[in-house]
Design an enzyme around this catalytic site. Structure first.
Site: not given
Ligand code: GDP
Ligand code: MN
Length: 387
Positions: A197, A109
């Site tokens: 993101e 992530y």
């Protein structure tokens, strides 16, 4: 403003970030053609909506022929996809992205966002990619790393290395990750983004580091500097009332209550929402019509409020500084003529030309309740809608 995954990836690719090759398609035939153009052997077909959680909701599929790409696209296109981020009504899929499939060894992530606490940016990284980051934060906060970035300096070498090491990216992968961070940082700063993101950022089986998913949000206040990004706005993905408000440069945010509020100045708007809540009711929206609104803008704002079927009453709270009360009153009367006003309306106004404003409202034939001050206004509207 948010954009679709395929648009975010195109922007990031321009800045040199490694993203898989892909083509967007708006029909099953185009999806099949996209598969053929990529040349196989496998591709991923992904629903394009402004929401995450598509994987779990059945909006992402690995396919190994043009026929499979066509079939899956046909299944998605024109229908709502419900993910945990869309709410029960879902979002209608208008396009799919057909992308060369990657063989995934590890899912990580990575995000970059504005962090007001450090008055700069923060890079958030975790080894727990492909999952919901909120869940990781709640259950295993120690697995999330946050690195504050000083915008006078940018991403320093030691910060890149610290993040790479936390993600266990060594040697060539560590170097590739450093290059990726530099690309993302440049993309972020130059487009006035508020969020990038990448979930998941993957290490592919062949060792490459790739952005498999991408989400980008941009600062609305800076969009005037980026006409090419403003063009990516997808009104179909936005609350219709919010895009209507954006057309008139009104700051409008839809909320859950039933008292429509029209206010000038963000501070007064916040105070108005507070005082409504204090008197036991809930605002249906935040709406700041701004300092220099003209009658047309006021009328648009009023129309937007009244178009909302949840609105059981309207509270107008205006302090006429730059804004003149007579202009406000004209706008309200004009809009009330266009749309049938069948809910109670309470008006509290003070300031420039307040007498003329009151006169216009009084002689308009509209049923308006005049309030003497803010607390009085809140009490009256709450009493009128009967809470
Ligand atoms: P989201 O669920 O809306 O966040 O959509 P993502 O783009 O993150 O896709 C969901 C999941 O699909 C990812 O976490 C991956 O596990 C998987 N996925 C997406 N693209 C590929 C791919 O090219 N290869 C493989 N093996 N999995 C993929
Ligand atoms: Mn994702």
């Amino acid at each position: 403003m948010n954009v679709h995954e395929f648009q975010a990836k195109a922007i990031l690719a321009k800045y040199g970030a490694p993203v898989p090759k892909g083509h967007v398609a708006a029909s099953p035939e185009a999806a099949a053609a996209a598969f053929d153009m990529l040349g196989g052997p496998t591709a991923v077909v992904k629903a394009q909506i402004h929401a995450g959680g598509r994987g779990k909701a059945g909006g992402v599929k690995l396919v190994s022929s043009g026929q499979q790409a066509r079939d899956f696209a046909a299944k998605l296109l024109g229908k709502p996809l419900r993910t945990h981020q869309t709410g029960p009504e879902g979002r209608v899929v208008r396009r799919v992205y057909v992308e060369a499939a990657s063989e995934v060894a590890r899912e990580l992530y990575l995000a970059m966002l504005v962090d007001r606490r450090c008055e700069g940016l923060a890079i958030i990284a975790s080894t727990e990619g492909g999952m919901e980051i909120e869940e990781v934060a709640a259950k295993t906060p120690e697995k999330i790393l946050s690195e504050p970035i000083d915008i006078a300096i940018g991403v320093a070498g030691f910060q890149s290395r610290r993040l790479a090491s936390a993600l266990d990216l060594k040697d060539q992968q560590g170097a590739a990750f450093g290059t990726l961070l530099a690309s993302l940082y440049r993309a972020f700063m130059e487009t006035d983004a508020s969020l990038i993101e990448i979930n998941p950022l993957v290490v592919a089986a062949d060792g490459r580091v790739l952005c498999l998913d991408a989400k980008m949000s941009f600062d609305d206040n800076a969009l005037f500097r980026h006409p090419e990004i403003r063009e990516l706005r997808d009104a179909g993905e936005e609350e219709p009332s919010e895009s209507e408000a954006a057309k008139y440069s009104l700051s409008y945010v839809r909320l859950d209550g039933n008292i429509g509020c029209m206010v000038n100045g963000a501070g007064l708007a916040m105070a108005t929402m507070d005082i409504i809540k204090f008197h036991g009711a809930e605002p249906a929206n935040f709406l700041d019509i701004g300092g220099g609104a003209d009658a047309e803008k006021v009328a648009a704002a009023f129309r937007i409020l009244l178009a909302d079927p949840r609105v059981k009453g309207v509270l107008i709270n205006i302090f006429g500084g730059i804004m003149r009360c007579d202009v406000l009153a004209e706008g309200v009367v004009e809009a009330a003529r266009q749309v049938k006003l069948d809910v109670p309306l309470v008006v509290r106004m003070e300031g420039t030309n307040v007498e003329q404003g009151r006169q216009i409202l009084n002689s308009s034939g509209l049923k308006v309740t005049a309030a003497s001050d803010m607390a009085d206004a809140a009490r009256r509207i709450v009493a009128l809608i009967g809470i």
